[in-house]
Scaffold this motif. Structure first.
Motif: not given
Length: 345
Positions: A322-327
């Motif tokens: 999963v992306p680490a930026n929350g998106g």
């Protein structure tokens, strides 16, 4: 010289024997082909990844190594795939592990031991996957980490028999310095500071170590008094300082600026109690990730932008990202696998 002719009865016996051999051979071939077709049908029906026996090391570039959970003779063995092609045929080696991690050519494998009284051990591996140190551990493996330089190794196990634990779990976390040979066999021997004050309690439990690049600083989880804390460790001073509450199983980003962790969002005993978050260490800001399933794992940074973690699967667990930026959106990247490690750039 006149040839000796076989008697009629003898010729009939030879012919019968030849026919019998041919029939037996044909039957064996048919059975083998049928078994092969059945195995193919079972493979297709099961949807299991393809696994082949082979060799690999811990120093190869761009490789994803993990505990293989695909059914077969190589289940629970370490396996490897190209990082840019995680769905490729996996190469499984002879090493079996329950928990695993590796960095910079050093690996740690937590595994079961045989014998009259079964137990567990932590095995330090070199770049060629050879065991260089063995340490008996007092419980069931749950977490393992190697520092970015490969110098420091940490492991956590569940233990039983602590009188204070009651119905709760109890852990032991150890750190090993491969350069000096120093073993810190329990973080419970370190000084704990909460709110700037020394904190002493019989129920201190630590798990989920993650290392900074300086081989002195590390982070871990402290559980005490029904609460969990993110603690920052100093290996030189042998101190553990609480920096945030309700943060478990930390994982430090490659640049050392962010920590991924699991945060309890529902009460104990509830379904789906945890959610993956990322904390910015400089600003103190945190944000949830797009994965909404409960993640009971210590996430791993695939790179500076993406996290890997395990979720329950048909054959034990699967590795997701999963992306680490929350998106973005979560995506399954390796089926029937757990305990991933990334080697090389």
């Amino acid at each position: 010289m006149t040839p000796v002719l076989a008697r009629p009865a003898h010729r009939r016996t030879l012919a019968l024997l030849a026919v019998t051999v041919l029939l037996a051979t044909a039957a064996a071939v048919a059975v083998g082909r049928a078994a092969g077709r059945a195995a193919e049908r079972d493979h297709d029906r099961a949807g299991q990844p393809a696994v082949r026996q082979g060799k690999f090391g811990l120093g190869g570039p761009g490789r994803l190594i993990f505990r293989n959970l695909a059914w077969g003779p190589r289940r629970d063995h370490l396996a490897a795939v190209p990082l840019n092609d995680p769905g490729a045929v996996r190469t499984a080696g002879p090493t079996d592990c329950l928990r695993f991690h590796a960095a910079a050519g050093t690996g740690v494998c937590l595994r079961a031991t045989g014998g009259v009284v079964p137990g567990h051990e932590a095995v330090v591996l070199d770049e060629r996957m050879r065991a260089v140190r063995h340490f008996p551990v007092p419980g069931i493996p749950t977490r393992a980490r190697v520092s970015p330089s490969g110098r420091l190794v940490a492991w956590t196990v569940f233990v039983s028999g602590d009188s204070y634990a009651g119905g709760a779990f109890s852990t032991r976390t150890a750190l090993y310095d491969t350069r000096t040979g120093t073993l810190h066999d329990s973080l419970e021997d370190f000084t704990v500071l909460i709110g700037g004050r020394r904190h002493e309690a019989v129920d201190h439990n630590f798990w989920g170590v993650t290392f900074a690049a300086d081989d002195t600083t590390f982070y871990a989880t402290l559980g005490t008094g029904g609460r969990t804390y993110l603690v920052r460790g100093d290996l030189t001073r042998r101190t553990l300082t609480a920096v945030r509450e309700n943060a478990e199983c930390p994982s430090l980003s490659p640049d050392g600026t962010r920590i991924a962790f699991k945060k309890r969002v529902r009460p104990k005993g509830a379904d789906a109690p945890w959610r993956l978050y990322v904390l910015d260490l400089r600003s103190g800001r945190e944000w949830p990730l797009a994965e909404r399933a409960s993640v009971d794992d210590q996430a791993l940074w695939r790179d500076g932008r993406t996290l890997l973690y395990a979720l329950p699967g048909d054959y034990g667990a699967d590795v997701w990202q999963v992306p680490a930026n929350g998106g973005g959106h979560p995506r399954k990247v390796v089926a029937s696998a757990v305990s991933p490690a990334v080697t090389g750039p």
